[in-house]
Design an enzyme around this catalytic site. Sequence first.
Site, short mmCIF file in Angstrom:
data_model
loop_
_atom_site.label_atom_id
_atom_site.label_comp_id
_atom_site.label_asym_id
_atom_site.label_seq_id
_atom_site.Cartn_x
_atom_site.Cartn_y
_atom_site.Cartn_z
N SER A 1 -20.28 -42.33 35.38
CA SER A 1 -21.83 -42.21 35.56
C SER A 1 -22.49 -41.61 34.30
O SER A 1 -21.56 -41.00 33.31
CB SER A 1 -22.19 -41.21 36.76
OG SER A 1 -23.57 -40.75 36.38
N GLY B 1 -14.01 -48.01 47.89
CA GLY B 1 -15.39 -47.97 48.58
C GLY B 1 -16.32 -49.09 48.77
O GLY B 1 -17.42 -49.31 48.34
N ALA B 2 -15.54 -50.07 49.35
CA ALA B 2 -16.08 -51.57 49.08
C ALA B 2 -17.06 -51.70 50.50
O ALA B 2 -17.42 -52.97 50.70
CB ALA B 2 -14.97 -52.48 49.20
N TYR C 1 -20.96 -32.90 40.93
CA TYR C 1 -20.75 -34.34 40.56
C TYR C 1 -20.51 -34.71 39.17
O TYR C 1 -19.69 -35.65 39.09
CB TYR C 1 -22.02 -34.91 41.23
CG TYR C 1 -22.29 -36.41 40.86
CD1 TYR C 1 -21.31 -37.26 41.81
CD2 TYR C 1 -22.96 -36.83 40.09
CE1 TYR C 1 -21.34 -38.71 41.50
CE2 TYR C 1 -23.02 -38.48 39.94
CZ TYR C 1 -22.30 -39.20 40.69
OH TYR C 1 -22.40 -40.52 40.33
N GLY D 1 -23.00 -50.29 48.89
CA GLY D 1 -23.44 -50.03 47.55
C GLY D 1 -22.89 -50.93 46.51
O GLY D 1 -22.56 -52.25 46.84
#
Length: 296
Positions: A147, A20-21, A172, A24
């Site tokens: 998270s 996911g680079a 999530y 963000g």
Amino acid sequence: MNWTAERIGDQKGRTFVVTGATSGLGLVTARELAARGGRVLLAVRDAARGEDVAALLRRAHPGADVAVRRVDLLDLGSIRRAAAEIGSEPVDVLVNNAGISMVGHSVTALGTERHFAANHLGHFALTALLAPALRRSPAPRVVTVTSYLHEKGELDLDDVAWTRKYTPLAAYSASKLANAVFAVELARREESSPTPITSVLAHPGYSNTPMQSKGSGLTGILMRVAGRLFAQSPEMGALPQLFAATEPGLAAGSYVGPDGRGGRSGHPTLVPLSAAARDPELGRRLWERSEQLVGG
């Protein structure tokens, strides 16, 4: 003294895989590692976008060693192909950063709810497939990004498709609990390995990333407004995972998060893990269920 990216040492000779680079937290992580001489493999779903990011990093840091590897964390075939390509060289650090949030209910080809599949199951498979490459490193490490919402999550491993009442926030949070439980269980299992991989966890607090714009309707509007008004920057949000990826001597099972009130913002520090994340029985069950689902 507060820990910042300026305290990252020379990473020359080390290879990092960051999922996911392209935006963000992942983009900031890749940028800071490349700036300090690390070889950075951008493990991303959109290869064209990945190439744009790689070019951007090379312009910002001439000589940066950055390459793109396509991987769709919702597609086991894609994960296997990416792992075979990446695994041709030693990997020092895998940063399991990619994630989705606040999407409507849908079920993947493996029969699992989409948050669980993308945030946990894809990374579980990628980590397992890259383990041989990691073990060729003198000090291999896996950083799993969770998270603070994992503390609100509930895992029902008998209903991974979420046939019960569904809300995006609950799904999530459950997927983030799965991230935390997986990382701790990996640390537990690696204790007896002759070539142990150090598994650590990080969370970014409340950070204003592209995830804040994913919600729809009134919820989406509120998320975007709150993100702009109250969340910390991606540069600050990425610090815990950068600390987890680069700080020498970090113990297996360490959990890094912001030091501010409630862990929502601030500079990275070691923070306590929830009881659920440390539950060995839940860790065993999640591991075995994940192996069943990915065929491992």
